[in-house]
Design an enzyme around this catalytic site. Structure first.
Site, PDB file in Angstrom:
ATOM      1  N   HIS A   1      18.635  21.487 109.945  1.00  0.00           N
ATOM      2  CA  HIS A   1      17.319  21.695 109.330  1.00  0.00           C
ATOM      3  C   HIS A   1      16.220  21.802 110.384  1.00  0.00           C
ATOM      4  CE1 HIS A   1      18.213  21.320 104.918  1.00  0.00           C
ATOM      5  NE2 HIS A   1      19.342  20.883 105.456  1.00  0.00           N
TER       6      HIS A   1
ATOM      7  N   GLY B   1      29.247  25.411 103.309  1.00  0.00           N
ATOM      8  CA  GLY B   1      28.349  25.129 104.429  1.00  0.00           C
ATOM      9  C   GLY B   1      28.799  25.797 105.711  1.00  0.00           C
TER      10      GLY B   1
ATOM     11  N   SER C   1      28.442  29.175 106.191  1.00  0.00           N
ATOM     12  CA  SER C   1      27.679  30.426 106.305  1.00  0.00           C
ATOM     13  C   SER C   1      28.450  31.659 105.896  1.00  0.00           C
ATOM     14  CB  SER C   1      27.153  30.606 107.731  1.00  0.00           C
ATOM     15  OG  SER C   1      26.216  29.640 108.008  1.00  0.00           O
ATOM     16  N   SER C   2      29.110  31.576 104.749  1.00  0.00           N
ATOM     17  CA  SER C   2      29.725  32.786 104.218  1.00  0.00           C
ATOM     18  C   SER C   2      28.647  33.849 104.001  1.00  0.00           C
ATOM     19  CB  SER C   2      30.451  32.478 102.909  1.00  0.00           C
ATOM     20  OG  SER C   2      29.559  31.888 101.989  1.00  0.00           O
ATOM     21  N   SER C   3      27.422  33.420 103.679  1.00  0.00           N
ATOM     22  CA  SER C   3      26.370  34.412 103.422  1.00  0.00           C
ATOM     23  C   SER C   3      25.960  35.123 104.707  1.00  0.00           C
ATOM     24  CB  SER C   3      25.176  33.773 102.724  1.00  0.00           C
ATOM     25  OG  SER C   3      24.727  32.651 103.412  1.00  0.00           O
TER      26      SER C   3
ATOM     27  N   GLU D   1      18.423  37.381 103.217  1.00  0.00           N
ATOM     28  CA  GLU D   1      18.649  36.060 102.619  1.00  0.00           C
ATOM     29  C   GLU D   1      17.359  35.493 102.004  1.00  0.00           C
ATOM     30  OE1 GLU D   1      21.700  34.089 104.045  1.00  0.00           O
ATOM     31  OE2 GLU D   1      21.301  32.294 102.874  1.00  0.00           O
TER      32      GLU D   1
ATOM     33  N   ASP E   1      21.995  30.603 110.996  1.00  0.00           N
ATOM     34  CA  ASP E   1      23.316  31.099 110.603  1.00  0.00           C
ATOM     35  C   ASP E   1      23.515  32.540 111.047  1.00  0.00           C
ATOM     36  OD1 ASP E   1      23.261  28.653 109.401  1.00  0.00           O
ATOM     37  OD2 ASP E   1      23.058  29.427 107.359  1.00  0.00           O
TER      38      ASP E   1
HETATM   39  C1  GLA Z   1      21.586  26.375 105.973  1.00  0.00           C
HETATM   40  C2  GLA Z   1      20.510  27.399 106.339  1.00  0.00           C
HETATM   41  C3  GLA Z   1      20.143  27.329 107.822  1.00  0.00           C
HETATM   42  C4  GLA Z   1      19.838  25.897 108.247  1.00  0.00           C
HETATM   43  C5  GLA Z   1      20.929  24.937 107.762  1.00  0.00           C
HETATM   44  C6  GLA Z   1      20.583  23.504 108.037  1.00  0.00           C
HETATM   45  O1  GLA Z   1      22.774  26.711 106.606  1.00  0.00           O
HETATM   46  O2  GLA Z   1      20.960  28.702 106.046  1.00  0.00           O
HETATM   47  O3  GLA Z   1      19.065  28.190 108.084  1.00  0.00           O
HETATM   48  O4  GLA Z   1      18.568  25.506 107.817  1.00  0.00           O
HETATM   49  O5  GLA Z   1      21.165  25.082 106.374  1.00  0.00           O
HETATM   50  O6  GLA Z   1      20.582  23.250 109.399  1.00  0.00           O
END
Ligand code: GLA
Length: 393
Positions: A36, A135, A137-139, A171, A183
């Site tokens: 974050h 968590g 980052s598939s996106s 996104e 990501d």
């Molecule tokens: C998600 C968001 C990122 C980042 C993380 C937390 O993956 O896509 O931009 O903020 O949460 O670190």
């Protein structure tokens, strides 16, 4: 070639009766540390993983964009010239197209201006072996694969950082998730056996060698299979708290607050906002300490920083879950060098840094703990830091 590659090509052929003009792929990511901090203009240290999303793409003679995916029943079609009517998605609402399709179509929308007259209609078939909602980052992997493909086919010739920005625009503005840029940068700039140290204000990057294999270490992903979405709820609320904290401190972003400023910060705000601020400020410091420690002493020395990061997310930022805490705790009592949740939180995965030989025992212990707690069985797998996007065919 991978199963996702074959699945994307197969889907393309079923959709169009042709073979694609090319096949491109981009990876998911694990964040080693720095959670974050990205939308606070701070520091992050992610690496790309071997799991990838694949886009098989072919030009069309007309100006229609048609996207299909192995995780949806129906393709979605939009005229290139209608994309400006579909996007942006107003804040707090859902996209006008099926959400999965907003990722690739959002990339086409964001890239179209750079392509100008060179933009053509396209058929796009997508398959992935990045677990969705974990968590990882598939996106960003969908965005990276699509952006790389369109950049080639439309001849926009953008560099990796510009394509990461395109992915983030998709996104934020097409999907409507208020995320940072970590990501997309991790997916676009990944390197094998290295993490990417990213300054999210300047977007300057440094490749930090990890030397996991030489140190005899493995990174185990412990996917709790509790899924999350960042377009709603907690993620947005955390972001707002950070902005509130920065405003009360009179700085552009929490990046501009040092650990030594925290005593003053505590007097200026309520307890919850202060704890959100303290997480970001200390996490930024931990990222920098992790990079220095990796360089001086190697990956075995970063365990305490990972553990402190998890505690800060659990207690101050409050984005962990009982499943993530159980995975981390069990990993640590089963010999992991360090462990922490990774990604946006509220579900998803944790990682453990562990002696390669100790992986089976640790995995058994985590599974047993999940059974004892009555949690859904976790999905456990090793990842090694991997390279960014590529053209596969
Ligand atoms: C998600 C968001 C990122 C980042 C993380 C937390 O993956 O896509 O931009 O903020 O949460 O670190």
């Amino acid at each position: 070639m991978t199963a996702a590659h074959d699945a994307a090509v197969d889907l393309f052929t079923r959709l169009t009766g042709r073979t694609p003009d090319g096949v491109w792929s981009a990876p998911g990511r694990v964040n080693l540390i720095g959670e974050h901090t990205d939308y606070n203009d701070g520091f992050v240290l992610p690496f790309a993983i071997p799991q990838r999303t694949v886009a098989a793409v072919g030009r069309r003679a007309d100006r229609r964009i048609r996207v299909a995916s192995t995780f949806a029943d129906e393709p979605v079609e939009v005229e290139l010239d209608d994309l400006d009517r579909v996007f942006p998605t107003p804040a707090g609402t859902t996209p006008a197209v099926a959400e999965w399709a907003a990722y690739p179509l959002g990339v086409a929308w964001a890239l179209r201006a750079a392509a100008a007259g060179a933009a053509t209609g396209l058929d796009i078939a997508i398959a992935s072996d990045v677990p969705v909602g974990a968590g990882l980052s598939s996106s960003a992997a969908i965005e990276g694969a699509t952006a790389t493909a369109l950049d080639d086919l439309w001849g926009t010739g953008l560099d990796a950082v510009s394509l990461a920005r395109i992915g983030r625009t998709a996104e934020n503005e097409a999907v409507g998730a208020p995320t940072g840029i970590m990501d997309q940068m991790a997916s676009m700039l990944g390197e094998s056996d290295a993490a990417i140290f990213l300054d999210c204000r300047s977007l300057a990057t440094e490749v930090v060698p990890l030397g996991m294999a030489d140190a005899g270490l493995a990174v185990l992903v412990m996917d709790t299979r509790v899924t999350h979405a960042h377009s709603t709820g907690g993620y947005r609320e955390r972001r707002a708290a950070c902005e509130r904290g920065a405003a009360l401190l009179g700085v552009p972003a929490l990046r501009d607050v040092a650990v030594a400023d925290l005593t003053r910060a505590e007097r200026l705000m309520d307890d919850v906002t202060f704890r959100r601020v303290r997480h970001i400020v200390t996490e930024n410091q931990r990222v920098q300490d992790t990079v220095a420690t990796l360089r001086a002493r190697g990956p075995r020395a970063i365990g305490d920083l990972l553990v402190a990061s998890h505690a800060s997310m659990r207690d101050d930022f409050e984005i962990s879950t009982p499943e993530l805490d159980a995975a981390v705790e069990t990993a640590l009592t089963s010999g992991a060098v360090g462990a922490r949740m990774t990604g946006g939180g509220f579900g998803g995965a944790a990682i453990a840094l562990v002696d390669r030989d100790a992986v089976p025992l640790l995995a058994d212990a985590v599974r047993a703990r999940f059974t004892a707690e009555g949690f859904v069985a976790p999905h456990l797998f090793e990842v090694s830091p991997s390279a960014g996007p590529r053209r596969d065919a």
